[in-house]
Every structure is written in structure tokens, then in C-alpha cells.
Design a protein around this motif. Structure first.
Motif, PDB file in Angstrom:
ATOM      1  N   ALA A 162       0.675  -1.354  -0.087  1.00  0.00           N
ATOM      2  CA  ALA A 162      -0.090  -0.053  -0.086  1.00  0.00           C
ATOM      3  C   ALA A 162       0.900   1.444   0.191  1.00  0.00           C
ATOM      4  N   ARG A 163       0.367   2.307  -0.687  1.00  0.00           N
ATOM      5  CA  ARG A 163       1.068   3.486  -0.671  1.00  0.00           C
ATOM      6  C   ARG A 163      -0.067   4.630  -0.617  1.00  0.00           C
ATOM      7  N   CYS A 164       0.098   5.580   0.311  1.00  0.00           N
ATOM      8  CA  CYS A 164      -0.943   6.463   0.406  1.00  0.00           C
ATOM      9  C   CYS A 164      -0.183   7.820  -0.176  1.00  0.00           C
ATOM     10  N   ILE A 165      -1.047   8.652  -0.951  1.00  0.00           N
ATOM     11  CA  ILE A 165      -0.467   9.791  -1.610  1.00  0.00           C
ATOM     12  C   ILE A 165      -1.483  10.999  -1.592  1.00  0.00           C
ATOM     13  N   TYR A 166      -1.024  11.993  -1.488  1.00  0.00           N
ATOM     14  CA  TYR A 166      -1.652  13.429  -1.689  1.00  0.00           C
ATOM     15  C   TYR A 166      -0.468  14.420  -2.339  1.00  0.00           C
ATOM     16  N   GLY A 167      -0.761  15.087  -3.358  1.00  0.00           N
ATOM     17  CA  GLY A 167       0.464  16.025  -3.929  1.00  0.00           C
ATOM     18  C   GLY A 167       1.826  15.081  -4.216  1.00  0.00           C
ATOM     19  N   ASP A 168       2.619  15.766  -3.730  1.00  0.00           N
ATOM     20  CA  ASP A 168       4.038  15.230  -3.750  1.00  0.00           C
ATOM     21  C   ASP A 168       4.626  14.423  -2.599  1.00  0.00           C
ATOM     22  N   VAL A 169       3.434  14.051  -1.593  1.00  0.00           N
ATOM     23  CA  VAL A 169       3.505  13.350  -0.456  1.00  0.00           C
ATOM     24  C   VAL A 169       3.289  11.828  -0.713  1.00  0.00           C
ATOM     25  N   SER A 170       4.349  10.771  -0.414  1.00  0.00           N
ATOM     26  CA  SER A 170       3.855   9.566  -0.788  1.00  0.00           C
ATOM     27  C   SER A 170       4.626   8.805   0.274  1.00  0.00           C
ATOM     28  N   MET A 171       3.607   8.110   1.063  1.00  0.00           N
ATOM     29  CA  MET A 171       3.938   7.327   2.290  1.00  0.00           C
ATOM     30  C   MET A 171       3.661   5.783   2.178  1.00  0.00           C
ATOM     31  N   TYR A 172       4.584   4.994   2.125  1.00  0.00           N
ATOM     32  CA  TYR A 172       4.163   3.434   2.273  1.00  0.00           C
ATOM     33  C   TYR A 172       3.633   2.885   3.423  1.00  0.00           C
ATOM     34  N   THR A 173       2.423   3.277   3.566  1.00  0.00           N
ATOM     35  CA  THR A 173       1.749   2.855   4.562  1.00  0.00           C
ATOM     36  C   THR A 173       0.316   2.298   4.036  1.00  0.00           C
ATOM     37  N   GLY A 174      -0.384   1.410   5.060  1.00  0.00           N
ATOM     38  CA  GLY A 174      -1.878   1.071   4.768  1.00  0.00           C
ATOM     39  C   GLY A 174      -2.661   2.283   5.041  1.00  0.00           C
ATOM     40  N   GLU A 346      -2.879   3.513  -3.255  1.00  0.00           N
ATOM     41  CA  GLU A 346      -3.102   2.462  -4.261  1.00  0.00           C
ATOM     42  C   GLU A 346      -2.294   0.956  -3.644  1.00  0.00           C
ATOM     43  N   TYR A 347      -2.729  -0.063  -4.013  1.00  0.00           N
ATOM     44  CA  TYR A 347      -2.636  -1.349  -3.195  1.00  0.00           C
ATOM     45  C   TYR A 347      -2.630  -2.508  -4.326  1.00  0.00           C
ATOM     46  N   ASP A 348      -2.120  -3.772  -4.221  1.00  0.00           N
ATOM     47  CA  ASP A 348      -2.207  -4.861  -5.121  1.00  0.00           C
ATOM     48  C   ASP A 348      -3.288  -5.482  -4.637  1.00  0.00           C
ATOM     49  N   CYS A 349      -3.904  -6.113  -5.692  1.00  0.00           N
ATOM     50  CA  CYS A 349      -5.179  -7.125  -5.736  1.00  0.00           C
ATOM     51  C   CYS A 349      -4.901  -8.129  -6.816  1.00  0.00           C
ATOM     52  N   ILE A 350      -5.613  -9.110  -6.919  1.00  0.00           N
ATOM     53  CA  ILE A 350      -5.666 -10.009  -7.857  1.00  0.00           C
ATOM     54  C   ILE A 350      -6.590  -9.754  -9.069  1.00  0.00           C
ATOM     55  N   ASN A 351      -6.251 -10.366 -10.064  1.00  0.00           N
ATOM     56  CA  ASN A 351      -7.214 -10.491 -11.358  1.00  0.00           C
ATOM     57  C   ASN A 351      -8.161 -11.762 -11.044  1.00  0.00           C
ATOM     58  N   SER A 352      -9.504 -11.277 -10.713  1.00  0.00           N
ATOM     59  CA  SER A 352     -10.551 -12.145 -10.145  1.00  0.00           C
ATOM     60  C   SER A 352     -10.917 -13.298 -10.947  1.00  0.00           C
ATOM     61  N   ARG A 353     -10.488 -13.244 -12.376  1.00  0.00           N
ATOM     62  CA  ARG A 353     -11.016 -14.343 -13.164  1.00  0.00           C
ATOM     63  C   ARG A 353     -10.247 -15.731 -12.799  1.00  0.00           C
ATOM     64  N   GLN A 354      -9.153 -15.565 -11.636  1.00  0.00           N
ATOM     65  CA  GLN A 354      -8.239 -16.735 -11.393  1.00  0.00           C
ATOM     66  C   GLN A 354      -9.228 -17.688 -10.432  1.00  0.00           C
ATOM     67  N   LEU A 355     -10.321 -17.008  -9.800  1.00  0.00           N
ATOM     68  CA  LEU A 355     -11.194 -17.625  -8.766  1.00  0.00           C
ATOM     69  C   LEU A 355     -12.414 -18.584  -9.492  1.00  0.00           C
ATOM     70  N   LYS A 356     -12.619 -19.623  -8.734  1.00  0.00           N
ATOM     71  CA  LYS A 356     -13.974 -20.295  -9.225  1.00  0.00           C
ATOM     72  C   LYS A 356     -15.047 -19.460  -8.566  1.00  0.00           C
ATOM     73  N   PRO A 357     -16.216 -19.675  -8.790  1.00  0.00           N
ATOM     74  CA  PRO A 357     -17.591 -18.990  -8.134  1.00  0.00           C
ATOM     75  C   PRO A 357     -17.545 -19.264  -6.406  1.00  0.00           C
ATOM     76  N   THR A 358     -16.742 -20.344  -6.146  1.00  0.00           N
ATOM     77  CA  THR A 358     -16.632 -20.573  -4.677  1.00  0.00           C
ATOM     78  C   THR A 358     -15.675 -19.719  -4.114  1.00  0.00           C
ATOM     79  N   LEU A 359     -14.983 -18.721  -4.755  1.00  0.00           N
ATOM     80  CA  LEU A 359     -13.884 -17.895  -4.286  1.00  0.00           C
ATOM     81  C   LEU A 359     -12.746 -18.767  -3.972  1.00  0.00           C
ATOM     82  N   GLU A 360     -12.436 -19.929  -4.388  1.00  0.00           N
ATOM     83  CA  GLU A 360     -11.279 -20.625  -4.325  1.00  0.00           C
ATOM     84  C   GLU A 360     -10.351 -20.415  -5.486  1.00  0.00           C
ATOM     85  N   PHE A 361      -8.975 -20.350  -5.606  1.00  0.00           N
ATOM     86  CA  PHE A 361      -8.385 -20.260  -6.626  1.00  0.00           C
ATOM     87  C   PHE A 361      -8.332 -21.451  -7.385  1.00  0.00           C
TER      88      PHE A 361
END
Length: 632
Positions: A162-174, A346-361
Motif C-alpha cells: 500500500a502507498r498513500c499519496i497526496y500531492g508530492d507526499v507519498s507514504m508506504y503505509t496502509g 494504491e495497493y495490490d489485488c488479484i485478477n479475480s478471473r483466477q477464482l472459481k465461483p466458490t472464491l477458491e483459486f
């Protein structure tokens, strides 16, 4: 020094709204569950808006409650204002929305979790998933501790890199300056999981004492509060409520924003992630809707014991000086003092097409995921996914059949189906327009639709299930009584009809016929209905809706029957579609990519046309008659 090694049935990574529901579902089903969080103080955190529910989201919360989830019960304990939205429209789009006391919401959910049998809470950062030959084995933490498990549920929210941003300030925090989770992504990629980079944002929090409320419109809660949970006694939620406030941006606000767009990381390219289309920043609104000379700003309290106020509708990543300048152009905010800056995350997440309808990979047995990690947005969307991931992880461990809600059963079914069958290049948000059968999937009948499933899973008590069965019997009995009860053209009846602008009777009419008149309803007819029983308000509401919309409901039920036919035509998820003649190349590529589990699901994949579906149906028929050796 040897590392810690422990064994659990299920590991849940993350303690946001998805993680809480997942962990509770697993533990309540009797499975030894451990839930990891980077901070125990962030359990069920509400890092953005201070409310639960809203348009379509209210549907999700009530469905979750009907199935045995916790969010509805928790907001009933901790709300400070409640409102049923869209009451001027039809019942399909009525949605409950409640302002929460943020700190109390977190406290109450944490209390529930800490007092749930079979559930362990652990503050530690999970940095690695352990999988062998496509089977999950457990997780490893930053300290090197190993936790073996039969199933793992990932519910990391917006914390991965996770990276929090406003203007030129960028902090690697949740969110809210909490620690980010910086290592798990690498492990996921090594295990073949495709990642996306998404972005969301939040507005400033400001000091209540610096606001001039006399320049704003006061927004009150409902006089009669409807609880979220079907288990909550309606009388227990009738209490004093706090006010929210409405104001607007203006052309001066917009000029300040336009003059500083080059300093916005959203427009300068400093932010890589894709943002939510349906929850845009104020910069996005000004750029995309140049003809609008004002935008709504909702000023909402963050709780009873704080002066922080949330500026809904003014999410931003503009620099601090620009934030002060633009906020102070808004009526009532001329002297506003900022407590917390607005920021994008901004943060990392998955492409959800990798999941079954049960939400199992699909690629890793026993690995499930839910929430914003799946590319969705919102507390409510997260909670229902976490719940379903928890249920299906539990079913896998217990050797029971999984539960998949389809699009005709629940908004939850629509949400998950959209995530696993459609291209989602931005955070997914639930909307009533996404549900084809929304007249059947109303928030008021979620218990009638889903309590039985919750009871079957094992998360709804016998008492709660019996209550909904009695409600069903009462609805049927009252409907039958109305169809059989007649009234004549007596002076009292005629006077009543005339007063309500309704056609006078020439002969007798049934009460059901009168209910169906547009200008009348079940409630107003109480005046002339001598044999009416005393029914609970929610039961009476169902009688009224079922009668007034009878024709529409029957038509939609017929559509569901057709839909079910396609859903029941199952496909082998390992089938190679390049072996089917006459399928277009794009369809072959998309079908092999998504591996749909039914013809219905295949029909909703972008790039698969109705003609392609016809080809598949013909192929299925040929298989059924043994004309080809390979099963589809």
C-alpha cells in the motif's frame, strides 16, 4: 533457534470486513481458525466512509445477515443515524443505510471475535503462502513462524504494498497510516497468481468546531428505524439519532481544482493504480463533468465521542495547500480545519478471473480469497465475499458440498459472478442496475430468500429459521384471506374510495382487488377491513408488495426459470474449447481463459456471443447422445 510451528484448520489473512466475516463463519462451524492482522487495533476498521449500507449495498448486508453473517447485527448495535434510501421509488431499489460510530463499530466487532469459540486472533504479518503441487499447506509470517492449515483465506484489503499519496507526499503505509504488508505479493506471484494495481481514495476529516452548519442543509434519520438484522428486535433500535449535513461545491471550488490538476498525482502519472469509476475523486468529477456547476458534499460525524467529520463526495489526492483552498470555498467550510488530509491509496489485488465461483483459486486447492483483494470496493462487498469464502473453505475442510449463490438468488450471487466472469479493470462496486432480477431480490425479503440456506450451512439457529417459516405461513394465510374477503358498496366503503381518489364500487370487490389499485394499498385499507389480523410490520409489507407487484413478480420468475435452464447445463472446467468446431477464435480464447462452470456463466463472458452459446448447446446435445467421445 527453531521457528514456531502451529496447525489450524483454517488461516484467515486480514481482519477487515472480509476477514472478520470469514473467520466468524469458519469458527462458528466448529473449525479451529486463526485470523492474522497487522494490527489488532485495526479489526473491522472503517478507514473511509463512516456508514454501512446504501444503494444496493444495503441489500448485500441484509442478505449477509439472512445467511448468518455479523455485519448487520454489528451496525444495529453501533449506528448513530439510519435511513431507508429511495423511498420515493419502487421497493426493488429501497436500500437501508446507517451512519456508524466508527470506533464503537470496531470495538463491538472485536468483542464478538474475541469471544467466539475456535477463533484465535494473532497480530503478525503473513509474508508467504505455502503450497505444494497445487495444494495449500499453510502460511509463514515475517518472523519465520509457520502455520499449517487445510485452507487459507486471503482478505488483505488495501494493505498489500500500500502507498498513500497526496500531492508530492507519498507514504508506504496502509489506510490511516497503519503498517502496509510489503512481502506477500512476491509469494503470490511466485505461486502463479496474477496481480493488479488498483487505487481508491478518501476525503479529508475536519474539526466539527470549525464548521458553520447554518449554511448547510440538515439531514435527519428516519422517524421509525428499520434494523439491518432480521434477528434484531425493531424496538431496540428506536433511539435518538444525530444529524448529517448537506452542502455543495461551486465554480470557485472547481476553478481551484482545475488550476492545480498538474499537481494531482492522479493526473501527473504518479499513481499507477486504476481507480473506481463509480466513486470518483473530486478532481475526476470536475474533469469528467465540466457542465456541472456544483457537486454534493455530505458532512457526516465519525462518531458520538469525536469532533471529526467526514466530507463525503470530496475524495482527493491534491496537495495539502490545495485541499485547504478548495474545501474553504464550500458553504459552511470557509474556516474549516483539517484533522486528516484527503489521500489516494494504491495497493495490490488479484485478477479475480483466477477464482472459481466458490472464491477458491482455480490453480491452488484450498486457497480462497475475499474482499478488496479480489478487486472490489466497499465494506459491504468485502464482507459478503469474506463470508462466502469462509463458508466454502469450511465446506472443503468438512468434506461437504460448496455453496454458490446464483444471480437469481441474491445480490451476493451477482457480485461474485461478475467478479469471476467479467473483465474487471477497476475496483468493482455493487449497483442495483447490475441485478437482472432486482424486483425479486429486494432488501425486504432477504430472509425469505436466504434463511433456509443459512440454516442448512449451519450458521442460522433453529429459532431464527422457525421465525422466517412462521413469517412465510403468515404471508400465505393473509394473502389467501384477502383473495376471499369481499366488501360491498356500502356508504362507508364508497366514502373511503372517494377520499382516496379511487373508482367507486358498483358491486362487491375482494380486498385483494382493492389492494392492487394503484392509489390504494394494504395499509390504507385497514380502515375498511374488519377481519384483518395483527401482523408484524415486515410481514404486512411483504403482503402488500406481493399483491401490488404480482404480475411483474410472476414475469420475472418466468425469466428466472429460463435463466436456471442455462445455469443447470454444466461444463467441465478442464475442457479444451479449441476442439469445438464453429466456435469463433475469440470465444475459444475467452472460454479457455475463464473455464466457465455452466452455459449460463459462459454466456456472461465478454467476447462470447449468443451464436457461440448456440454452438456450445448443440455440442452439449451431441455429447448427450454419444456422437462424440469427449465430454464437455
Amino acid at each position: 533457534m527453531p521457528n514456531v510451528e502451529e496447525t489450524y484448520d483454517i488461516v484467515v489473512v486480514g481482519a477487515g470486513h472480509a476477514g472478520c466475516e470469514a473467520a466468524l463463519a469458519c469458527a462458528r462451524l466448529g473449525l479451529e481458525t486463526i485470523m492474522f492482522t497487522v494490527s489488532v487495533d485495526s479489526i473491522a476498521l472503517m478507514p473511509c466512509n463512516p456508514n454501512i449500507g446504501g444503494s444496493s449495498k444495503g441489500h448485500l448486508v441484509r442478505e449477509l445477515d439472512a445467511l448468518g453473517g455479523e455485519m448487520g447485527k454489528n451496525i444495529d448495535k453501533t449506528f448513530i443515524q439510519s435511513k431507508m434510501l429511495n423511498q420515493s421509488k419502487g421497493p426493488a431499489v429501497h436500500s437501508l443505510r446507517a451512519q456508524a460510530d466508527k470506533q464503537e463499530y470496531t470495538r463491538q466487532m472485536r468483542c464478538t471475535l474475541e469471544n467466539t469459540d475456535h477463533l484465535t486472533i494473532r497480530q503478525a504479518e503473513v509474508t508467504e503462502i505455502m503450497a505444494e503441487h497445487g495444494q495449500i499447506k499453510g502460511v509463514k509470517t515475517f518472523s519465520g513462524a509457520v502455520y499449517h492449515a487445510k485452507a487459507v483465506i486471503l482478505a488483505t484489503g488495501t494493505y498489500l504494498k500500500a502507498r498513500c499519496i497526496y500531492g508530492d507526499v507519498s507514504m508506504y503505509t496502509g489506510p490511516n497510516g497503519l503498517q502496509a504488508a510489503n512481502y506477500l505479493t512476491e509469494s503470490l506471484v511466485k505461486n502463479g497468481i496474477e496481480m493488479y494495481r488498483f487505487k481508491t481514495g478518501t476525503p479529508a476529516r475536519v474539526d466539527r468546531r470549525s464548521i458553520d452548519f447554518s449554511k448547510m442543509e440538515e439531514q435527519f434519520g428516519d422517524e421509525r428505524v428499520v434494523p439491518f438484522s432480521f434477528s434484531t428486535d425493531p424496538e431496540s433500535v428506536q433511539k435518538d439519532q444525530v444529524s448529517c449535513w448537506l452542502t455543495y461545491t461551486n465554480e470557485e471550488t472547481h476553478q481551484i481544482i482545475r488550476a492545480n490538476l498538474d499537481r494531482s498525482p492522479l493526473f501527473s502519472g504518479a499513481i499507477e493504480g486504476t481507480g473506481p469509476r463509480y466513486c470518483p475523486s473530486i478532481e475526476d468529477k470536475v474533469v469528467k463533468f465540466p457542465d456541472k456547476n456544483r457537486h454534493q458534499v455530505f458532512v457526516e460525524p465519525e462518531g458520538l465521542y469525536t469532533n471529526e467529520m467526514y466530507l463525503g463526495g470530496m475524495s482527493s489526492s491534491l496537495p495539502e495547500d490545495v485541499q485547504y483552498a478548495m474545501y474553504r470555498t464550500v458553504p459552511g467550510l470557509e474556516n474549516v480545519k483539517i484533522v486528516r488530509n484527503a489521500y489516494a491509496i494504491e495497493y495490490d489485488c488479484i485478477n479475480s478471473r483466477q477464482l472459481k465461483p466458490t472464491l477458491e483459486f482455480k490453480a491452488i486447492q484450498g486457497l480462497f480469497s475475499g474482499g478488496q483483494f479480489n478487486g472490489s470496493s466497499g465494506y459491504e462487498e468485502a464482507a459478503v465475499q469474506g463470508f462466502m469464502a469462509g463458508v466454502n473453505a469450511s465446506m472443503k475442510v468438512l468434506g461437504r458440498e460448496p455453496y454458490v449463490l446464483d444471480r437469481s438468488q441474491a445480490y451476493i450471487g451477482v457480485l461474485i459472478d461478475d467478479l469471476v466472469t467479467k473483465e474487471n479493470h477497476e475496483p468493482y462496486r455493487m449497483m442495483t442496475s447490475r441485478a437482472e432480477y432486482r424486483l425479486l431480490l429486494r432488501q425486504d425479503n432477504a430472509d425469505l430468500r436466504l434463511r433456509e440456506i443459512g440454516h442448512e450451512i449451519g450458521l442460522v439457529s433453529d429459532e431464527d429459521y422457525e421465525r422466517v417459516l412462521q413469517k412465510q405461513r403468515d404471508i400465505e394465510a393473509e394473502t389467501e384471506r384477502l383473495e376471499k374477503t369481499t366488501v360491498g358498496a356500502s356508504p362507508k366503503v364508497q366514502e373511503f374510495l372517494e377520499r382516496h381518489g379511487s373508482t367507486l364500487l358498483k358491486t362487491g370487490a375482494t380486498m385483494a382487488e382493492l389492494v392492487r389499485r394503484p392509489e390504494l394499498d394494504y395499509f390504507s385499507l385497514a380502515e375498511i377491513d374488519k377481519t384483518r389480523p395483527q401482523l408484524p410490520a415486515d410481514t404486512a409489507e411483504q403482503v402488500n408488495i406481493n399483491m401490488k407487484y404480482e404480475g411483474y413478480l410472476k414475469r420475472q420468475q418466468q425469466q428466472v426459470t429460463q435463466f436456471k435452464k442455462l445455469e443447470n447445463k454444466k461444463l467441465d472446467i478442464d475442457f479444451d474449447y479449441s476442439t469445438v468446431k464453429s466456435l469463433r477464435r475469440e470465444a475459444v480464447q475467452k472460454l479457455n481463459l475463464y473455464k466457465p462452470s455452466s452455459i449460463g456463466q459462459a454466456s456472461r463472458i465478454s467476447g462470447v456471443s449468443p451464436a457461440d452459446i448456440s454452438v456450445l448447446l448443440v455440442h452439449l446435445e451431441q455429447m448427450r447422445h454419444g456422437q462424440r467421445g469427449q465430454e464437455i
